[in-house]
Design a protein around this motif. Structure first.
Motif, mmCIF file in Angstrom:
data_model
loop_
_atom_site.group_PDB
_atom_site.id
_atom_site.type_symbol
_atom_site.label_atom_id
_atom_site.label_comp_id
_atom_site.label_asym_id
_atom_site.label_seq_id
_atom_site.Cartn_x
_atom_site.Cartn_y
_atom_site.Cartn_z
ATOM 1 N N GLY A 275 0.816 -1.216 0.000
ATOM 2 C CA GLY A 275 0.000 0.000 0.000
ATOM 3 C C GLY A 275 0.843 1.257 0.000
ATOM 4 O O GLY A 275 0.400 2.312 0.449
ATOM 5 N N GLU A 346 -0.999 -7.330 4.152
ATOM 6 C CA GLU A 346 -2.396 -6.953 3.892
ATOM 7 C C GLU A 346 -2.914 -6.044 4.996
ATOM 8 O O GLU A 346 -3.605 -5.049 4.739
ATOM 9 N N LYS A 347 -2.580 -6.363 6.250
ATOM 10 C CA LYS A 347 -3.016 -5.541 7.380
ATOM 11 C C LYS A 347 -2.339 -4.168 7.348
ATOM 12 O O LYS A 347 -2.972 -3.141 7.625
ATOM 13 N N LYS A 349 -1.246 -2.638 4.702
ATOM 14 C CA LYS A 349 -1.833 -1.912 3.567
ATOM 15 C C LYS A 349 -3.203 -1.330 3.925
ATOM 16 O O LYS A 349 -3.521 -0.183 3.575
ATOM 17 N N SER A 350 -4.006 -2.119 4.643
ATOM 18 C CA SER A 350 -5.360 -1.663 4.991
ATOM 19 C C SER A 350 -5.405 -0.730 6.167
ATOM 20 O O SER A 350 -6.426 -0.107 6.442
ATOM 21 N N GLY A 351 -4.285 -0.642 6.909
ATOM 22 C CA GLY A 351 -4.258 0.206 8.100
ATOM 23 C C GLY A 351 -4.713 -0.526 9.345
ATOM 24 O O GLY A 351 -4.790 0.072 10.427
ATOM 25 N N ASP A 352 -4.983 -1.835 9.243
ATOM 26 C CA ASP A 352 -5.420 -2.628 10.381
ATOM 27 C C ASP A 352 -4.204 -3.128 11.163
ATOM 28 O O ASP A 352 -3.990 -4.315 11.364
ATOM 29 N N THR A 353 -3.380 -2.187 11.622
ATOM 30 C CA THR A 353 -2.119 -2.568 12.280
ATOM 31 C C THR A 353 -2.357 -3.163 13.667
ATOM 32 O O THR A 353 -1.447 -3.802 14.217
#
Length: 362
Positions: A275, A346-347, A349-353
């Protein structure tokens, strides 16, 4: 001369004498320090690090940086002053010389060993990446090394494909040794092989090697123990359905495997794995995508953060050491497989850190 002045002068002269002595006193230590990082999605020396042909590729932004460690040479004589400075410095690590160069290993030997490990890591990275993408890869057992002054010298050759031992098919490199050690020293072992020259020609044409021949080798006793040996190391060779070249000079060792594999996955996948984020990491990788530990993790963290990394993919077995001294602004992400790494990206990139698996010092 006043007593106070004389005392200060004596102290100064003593300090200078000790400093001079420290410069000339050598100690059996070496130094590790942060090395450069390289974006596997970018360029090095004016060329793309990853060049892929034979399959559609996609532009990738962001960073998937491999990290390195600088070490002093095998012949470098560290003096006492340098050792003390290294012990006090935060960004350097002083270690016993034998840690980097065991058993009197020369710098040339170490460089050769690192080059071989680097080449193997690239092959494993390609296999792991393509398996992650569900792209079929054909594998075969080969002779990787023929030891000098052993029964196999001039009988078997590096690159020979091993189809069977004593008529029993082999599927993994370990199968070869298991079949050989069933014999007693002095007994014959029959190898069914495709000679290296024919195998190379078939691989170049994108075909499976054919046309076998039998080679009989008389076993000898191993230097240690009573087991029978023939004097080869077996390995794995692959036929890839596309061409993947990794262009990176002056780097050795197996620790870039994970980041090479992720770079290949990113190039062959629409969109960005990161991302656009700056992710660095390290870790060996095998053909099945398992991530293994590396040395110098502390130095790699510092090098990554200095380069601008926000996240660091960390082999699970290195997590405790890495977590004991994390550079400010760097988030450690624990990974044990390439699949762990892909899901972590994936996390990111999505901001779901919040869903990332971190490292603990305990």
């Amino acid at each position: 001369m006043p007593r106070r002045t004389a005392t200060m002068l004596a102290s100064t002269l003593t300090f200078i004498a000790l400093l001079c002595a420290g410069v000339f006193i050598t100690v059996p230590y070496s130094e590790m320090s942060p090395g450069p990082t390289v974006n596997t999605l970018g360029e090095a020396g004016g060329e793309p690090v990853l060049q892929i042909s034979g399959r559609k590729t996609y532009p990738a932004t962001g960073h998937l940086n491999m990290t390195t460690v600088r070490v002093t040479g095998a012949d470098y004589k560290m003096n006492l002053v340098e050792a003390v400075y290294g012990w006090l410095a935060h960004d350097n690590v002083v270690v016993p010389h034998d840690t980097l160069y065991p058993d009197g290993k020369t710098e040339e030997q170490s460089t050769q060993e690192n080059a071989e490990e680097f080449t193997q890591s690239q092959e494993s990275a390609k296999v792991a990446a393509l398996k992650q993408l569900k792209v079929p890869v054909k594998s075969r057992v080969v002779v990787s090394t023929v030891l000098k002054d052993t029964p196999s010298e001039n009988r078997l050759h590096a690159g020979d494909v091993i189809r069977a031992v004593d008529g029993t098919s082999v599927k993994e490199p370990g199968d070869v040794a298991k079949l050989v050690v069933k014999h007693k020293p002095g007994e014959d072992v029959v190898f069914t092989i495709v000679p290296a020259k024919e195998a190379a020609a078939a691989e170049k044409a994108g075909k499976e090697p054919e046309g076998t021949e039998k080679v009989t080798i008389t076993t000898v006793k191993a230097d240690k123990g009573d087991r029978a040996i023939v004097g080869i190391h077996a390995g794995t060779d692959h036929t890839f359905p596309l061409a993947i070249n990794i262009n990176l000079a002056d780097v050795g060792g197996p620790s870039a495997g994970l980041m090479f594999a992720l770079g290949i996955v990113d190039k062959l996948t629409p969109g960005d794995l990161t991302g656009g984020k700056f992710v660095a990491g390290t870790g060996t990788i095998d053909d099945q995508g398992k991530v293994g530990p590396i040395g110098g993790i502390e130095m790699k963290l510092v090098g990554a953060r200095n380069a601008g990394a926000e996240y660091f993919l960390t082999p699970g077995e290195n997590c405790a050491t890495a977590a004991s001294d994390i550079p400010d602004g760097l988030t450690l992400v624990k990974v044990n497989t390439i699949d762990d790494a892909a899901k972590s990206l994936e996390k990111i990139k999505s901001g779901d850190t919040a869903g990332l698996v971190g490292c603990s010092a305990s």
